[in-house]
Design an enzyme around this catalytic site. Structure first.
Site, PDB file in Angstrom:
ATOM      1  N   SER A 175      -3.656   0.576  -0.463  1.00  0.00           N
ATOM      2  CA  SER A 175      -2.822   1.048   0.642  1.00  0.00           C
ATOM      3  C   SER A 175      -1.658   0.134   0.970  1.00  0.00           C
ATOM      4  O   SER A 175      -0.654   0.592   1.515  1.00  0.00           O
ATOM      5  CB  SER A 175      -3.678   1.251   1.889  1.00  0.00           C
ATOM      6  N   HIS A 203      -5.261   7.459  -0.747  1.00  0.00           N
ATOM      7  CA  HIS A 203      -3.812   7.531  -0.920  1.00  0.00           C
ATOM      8  C   HIS A 203      -3.402   8.194  -2.232  1.00  0.00           C
ATOM      9  O   HIS A 203      -2.209   8.246  -2.550  1.00  0.00           O
ATOM     10  CB  HIS A 203      -3.212   6.126  -0.829  1.00  0.00           C
ATOM     11  N   LYS A 235      -3.726  12.201   5.218  1.00  0.00           N
ATOM     12  CA  LYS A 235      -2.564  11.614   4.541  1.00  0.00           C
ATOM     13  C   LYS A 235      -1.856  12.712   3.733  1.00  0.00           C
ATOM     14  O   LYS A 235      -1.108  13.502   4.290  1.00  0.00           O
ATOM     15  CB  LYS A 235      -3.001  10.423   3.693  1.00  0.00           C
TER      16      LYS A 235
END
Length: 392
Positions: A175, A203, A235
């Protein structure tokens, strides 16, 4: 009694004090922050799904039909049809046999890791893993051995010298650095040394791989290669919550053992319905990922030509390395004065001496937005120039 005020003051003096900023309106590149419009480059909304009108429409309809609250845990009376449908959809999306829907990514990592390892077992964790993984390891009460970031040779030596039940845990995309774990080699090592591999692809989901199925799918790794796949939905998917996917046996085991799943109220069913709608869009709207790739390439070329130090990342996470805490804050503030929101990341989120600006790009950014960022970075380059001259 501890002197909490003194600790806070020490954080201020070290350039580590954190302040929340208040955002108004929808999450999108042009934000209203503390009453001021800013062009944001610090969100994890990688595909621009957080304010997609279709998701709002589906969520509103689901609330009309099913109400808002989850009302109870999944094991009492909170496991709604919408949750079940989402879990089936997530299993299909990730190419796994089964899936469980968690309230947050943090809770997923803590619950899964603590359930799958315990006293007498050993967990091998990448040194740059997310805080939720670190806390899950601590909660498990297993022995924890941290291997150097991405160093599969060091990990293999550790695995060879360790007996008993072994768990290897890694982020898929890291991240703060934006790089990708050596997943194929990790899978090979885990097969060879009979270790269970857990990958948190928070992610990567939505961004990487065919139809956005993540970093594991990008390499063609199957459920046998990566038995436990964790992902967040707030996300790239643009909604909320998280999931773990894998063999039905392990998912059943987690229902019995994962405390952060058992002892928490289920997420609102409307969130599950909106997430199913988002997965449909993520799968079929390849143009979002294609635009994101163009943005990443243009940013890296422009920032590198200005002399900024970037990290080797091909993901939407594009850190600008600064080093000094105060210098990172100064660069962030100078950009904000120009209407650009780019957050300074400091220890303990990153190692000491590795403060940075964490630029994140979204498919919702236009090329003109990116040009504004590059112009701002050009205007502010003198801040780092001054620091580099002092060092020399």
């Amino acid at each position: 009694m501890r002197d909490f005020a003194a600790e806070l003051e020490q954080r201020r003096q070290s350039g580590l004090y954190r302040v929340r900023r208040q955002v108004s309106g929808p999450q999108q590149p042009l934000l209203v922050s503390d009453g001021r419009p800013l062009l944001s480059f610090c969100s994890n909304d990688y595909l621009g799904m957080a304010s997609h009108p279709e998701l709002s429409r589906v969520a509103a309809g689901a609330m009309q039909a099913n109400g808002l609250g989850g009302a109870a845990s999944h094991l009492i009376c909170g496991h709604h049809d919408a949750h079940h449908q989402l879990e089936q959809r997530l299993a299909s999306f990730t190419g796994r046999s089964s899936a469980l829907f968690f309230s947050t990514g943090y809770m997923a990592n803590m619950g899964v890791i603590a359930a799958l390892a315990g006293r007498g077992d050993t967990i091998f964790s990448d040194r740059l893993n997310h805080a939720s993984i670190i806390d899950g390891c601590i909660l498990s009460r297993a022995r924890v051995r941290r291997y150097p970031h991405g160093d599969t040779e060091a990990l293999e030596a550790m695995l060879k010298s360790t007996d008993g039940h072994k768990l290897v845990v890694t982020d898929g995309v890291f991240s703060m650095d934006g790089d990708i774990a050596p997943l194929a080699e990790l899978a090979r090592l885990c097969r060879r040394h009979e270790a269970l591999l857990v990958v948190d692809d928070a992610h990567g989901i939505g961004v990487l791989g065919p139809q956005g199925r993540g970093s594991v799918a990008e390499l063609g790794l199957s459920e046998e290669d990566v038995p436990v796949l964790i992902g967040t939905l707030g996300k790239g998917i643009g909604t909320s919550g998280a999931f773990v996917a894998g063999p039905e046996l392990l998912m059943d085991y987690l229902v019995q053992k994962a405390r952060t799943y058992i002892y928490t109220t289920a997420m609102p069913p409307a969130i599950a319905s909106a997430t199913c709608a988002s997965l449909d869009l993520v799968e079929h709207e390849q143009h979002r990922r294609e635009h994101l790739v163009k943005l990443i390439s243009a940013f890296r070329q422009g920032a590198t030509e200005m002399g900024y130090e970037l990290m080797p990342s091909r993901t939407p996470i594009q850190p600008i390395m600064v080093g000094d805490n105060w210098m990172a804050l100064a660069l962030s503030r100078a950009l904000e004065e120009r209407g650009l929101l780019v957050t300074a990341i400091r220890p303990p989120t990153v190692p000491e001496g590795e403060a940075r600006l964490r630029v994140t790009l979204s498919a919702a950014h236009a090329m003109d937005d990116l040009q504004q960022l590059l112009d701002g970075l050009s205007d502010c380059r003198h801040i780092l120039n001054a620091r580099e001259e002092q060092v020399v």
